[in-house]
Design a protein around this motif. Structure first.
Motif, short mmCIF file in Angstrom:
data_model
loop_
_atom_site.label_atom_id
_atom_site.label_comp_id
_atom_site.label_asym_id
_atom_site.label_seq_id
_atom_site.Cartn_x
_atom_site.Cartn_y
_atom_site.Cartn_z
N PHE A 270 -10.30 -19.76 49.04
CA PHE A 270 -11.59 -20.34 50.25
C PHE A 270 -10.69 -21.60 50.87
O PHE A 270 -10.88 -21.53 52.06
N GLY A 271 -10.00 -22.59 50.18
CA GLY A 271 -9.57 -23.42 50.97
C GLY A 271 -8.24 -23.29 51.80
O GLY A 271 -8.17 -23.99 52.87
N LEU A 272 -7.65 -22.42 51.62
CA LEU A 272 -6.49 -22.30 52.05
C LEU A 272 -6.74 -21.52 53.61
O LEU A 272 -6.35 -22.02 54.61
N PHE B 290 -15.22 -29.88 51.73
CA PHE B 290 -16.57 -29.53 51.60
C PHE B 290 -17.07 -28.18 51.70
O PHE B 290 -17.91 -27.78 50.99
N ILE B 291 -16.24 -27.34 52.46
CA ILE B 291 -16.47 -25.90 52.57
C ILE B 291 -16.27 -25.29 51.16
O ILE B 291 -17.01 -24.46 50.82
N VAL B 292 -15.35 -25.79 50.41
CA VAL B 292 -15.04 -24.91 49.17
C VAL B 292 -16.00 -25.32 48.38
O VAL B 292 -16.60 -24.68 47.46
N ILE B 293 -16.49 -26.68 48.17
CA ILE B 293 -17.55 -27.23 47.41
C ILE B 293 -18.87 -26.42 47.73
O ILE B 293 -19.58 -25.99 46.91
N VAL C 74 -9.15 -28.35 44.71
CA VAL C 74 -9.47 -29.01 45.75
C VAL C 74 -8.43 -29.99 46.47
O VAL C 74 -8.03 -30.17 47.49
N LEU C 75 -7.87 -30.70 45.54
CA LEU C 75 -6.73 -31.79 45.76
C LEU C 75 -5.45 -31.22 46.32
O LEU C 75 -4.75 -31.50 47.30
N THR C 76 -5.30 -29.98 45.80
CA THR C 76 -3.97 -29.15 46.37
C THR C 76 -4.64 -28.50 47.89
O THR C 76 -3.51 -28.52 48.75
N ILE C 77 -5.73 -28.32 48.12
CA ILE C 77 -6.20 -27.64 49.28
C ILE C 77 -6.11 -28.82 50.20
O ILE C 77 -5.74 -28.76 51.52
N ILE C 78 -6.46 -30.03 50.01
CA ILE C 78 -6.29 -31.29 50.98
C ILE C 78 -4.98 -31.50 51.31
O ILE C 78 -4.55 -31.66 52.43
N GLY C 79 -3.87 -31.35 50.23
CA GLY C 79 -2.48 -31.37 50.48
C GLY C 79 -1.99 -30.38 51.57
O GLY C 79 -1.16 -30.81 52.59
N TYR C 80 -2.38 -29.11 51.11
CA TYR C 80 -1.98 -28.07 52.18
C TYR C 80 -2.67 -28.26 53.66
O TYR C 80 -2.06 -28.13 54.69
N GLY D 180 -8.42 -24.47 55.56
CA GLY D 180 -7.66 -25.34 56.06
C GLY D 180 -6.78 -24.90 57.09
O GLY D 180 -6.37 -25.55 58.07
N ALA D 181 -6.29 -23.52 57.00
CA ALA D 181 -5.82 -22.95 58.41
C ALA D 181 -6.81 -23.16 59.72
O ALA D 181 -6.32 -23.47 60.79
N TYR D 182 -8.13 -22.69 59.42
CA TYR D 182 -8.86 -22.94 60.21
C TYR D 182 -9.20 -24.19 61.12
O TYR D 182 -9.11 -24.34 62.23
N SER D 183 -9.28 -25.31 59.92
CA SER D 183 -9.58 -26.49 60.50
C SER D 183 -8.39 -27.19 61.12
O SER D 183 -8.63 -28.02 62.17
#
Length: 304
Positions: free
Chosen positions: A268-270, A168-171, A189-195, A273-276
């Motif tokens: 953005f997603g990486l 959602f952050i990326v979107i 986005v799918l790759t971000i979800i995986g990482y 992702g690290a933050y979350s």
């Protein structure tokens, strides 16, 4: 269980409340922007024509706009880059219009220009949009099932909240900055979800391992165990994110126009992702665990 070593370390759990508030605020801001402005869908998700022109000499945006206006190809948006022009037409160009665009552009502006034309009709656009949403939903459900089987339901809930937060952050950022959403964006986005899930599972695995050998007697002991688990995996998480982010940054700087937005979404997603994984997923699991233990204790007390 508490030690002087733990006291000197930054306490992620103790600082989790401000991060929860920050994430909720960003989410609400994203909802507001999405509800007002929506997403800037690219040619993949709406009907129309996309024309990318590689040029051999400098051509200004004004020259191109004059050319398009003179030929009345319809409503369009134009973006320029060194040696490249990108034109997005709201309506799909006919074969005759496409041929005329190529011939007249070569004759009037650049005889060595090369063209890449993509046309999407409304039915295909809707189908691709639905398939993208289904793909994201199936990936999320698969992750929930995997983490529930391997760990427990509290870990699964925390992980799903974390990955949905990242997506959602990326979107939201793409909505706020009016960046174009296309199929490479969905792949990102799918790759971000995986990482993000990978980072989260690494921390969860360490928490589960530490729980096996630790003597947790109080809620403070459990909080310290979570904090220590985060510190034990922090270097690995940061190194992984930096390595992948550097690759995405190089793609953004040196890559072609077609993958720039994919690279930007990855960056953005990486970061998100690290933050979350550190500030959202693990503290959220702790909240769920405390609440569950509190209810069990209340039932035991009432039964006695």
């Amino acid at each position: 269980m508490r030690s002087e070593y733990d006291e000197k370390k930054f306490n992620f759990v103790k600082a989790s409340k401000p991060f929860f508030i920050f994430s909720i605020a960003i989410t609400l801001l994203g909802i507001i922007f999405l509800s007002i402005f929506g997403l800037n869908y690219g040619i993949d998700f709406r009907s129309g024509s996309s024309v990318d022109i590689s040029i051999s000499k400098p051509i200004t945006q004004e020259q191109t706009e004059q050319f398009l206006s003179a030929h009345n190809f319809g409503e369009h948006t134009l973006t320029t880059a060194p040696n490249r022009l990108s034109i997005r037409f709201k309506d799909a160009l006919s074969d005759q219009q496409e041929k005329q665009l190529r011939a007249d552009f070569n004759e009037q502006l650049d005889d060595k220009a090369s063209f890449e034309v993509n046309i999407v009709d409304p039915d295909i656009a809707r189908e691709q949009q639905n398939n993208a949403l289904i793909g994201m939903a199936v990936a999320s459900l698969g992750i929930v099932a995997y983490i529930t089987i391997r760990f427990e339901w509290r870990f699964a809930i925390a992980a799903v909240v974390s990955l949905l937060h990242d997506a959602f952050i990326v979107i939201s950022l793409f909505s706020i900055f009016r960046l174009q959403v296309n199929l490479p964006f969905i792949v990102a986005v799918l790759t971000i979800i995986g990482y993000s899930t990978n980072d989260t599972v690494v921390i969860f695995d360490r928490i589960r391992e530490n729980l096996r050998f630790a003597k947790v007697k109080t809620a403070a002991d459990l909080a310290m165990l979570v904090n220590r688990s985060i510190w034990q995996t922090l270097t690995r998480s940061i190194n992984t994110v930096i390595t992948v982010a550097l690759g995405a940054l190089c793609l953004f700087i040196f890559g072609s126009e077609s993958i720039k937005l994919f690279s930007l979404a990855m960056i953005f997603g990486l970061i998100s992702g690290a933050y979350s994984s550190i500030f959202i997923a693990s503290p959220l699991w702790l909240v769920l665990r405390r609440n569950s233990n509190g209810k069990k204790a209340a039932k035991a007390s009432s039964a006695g």
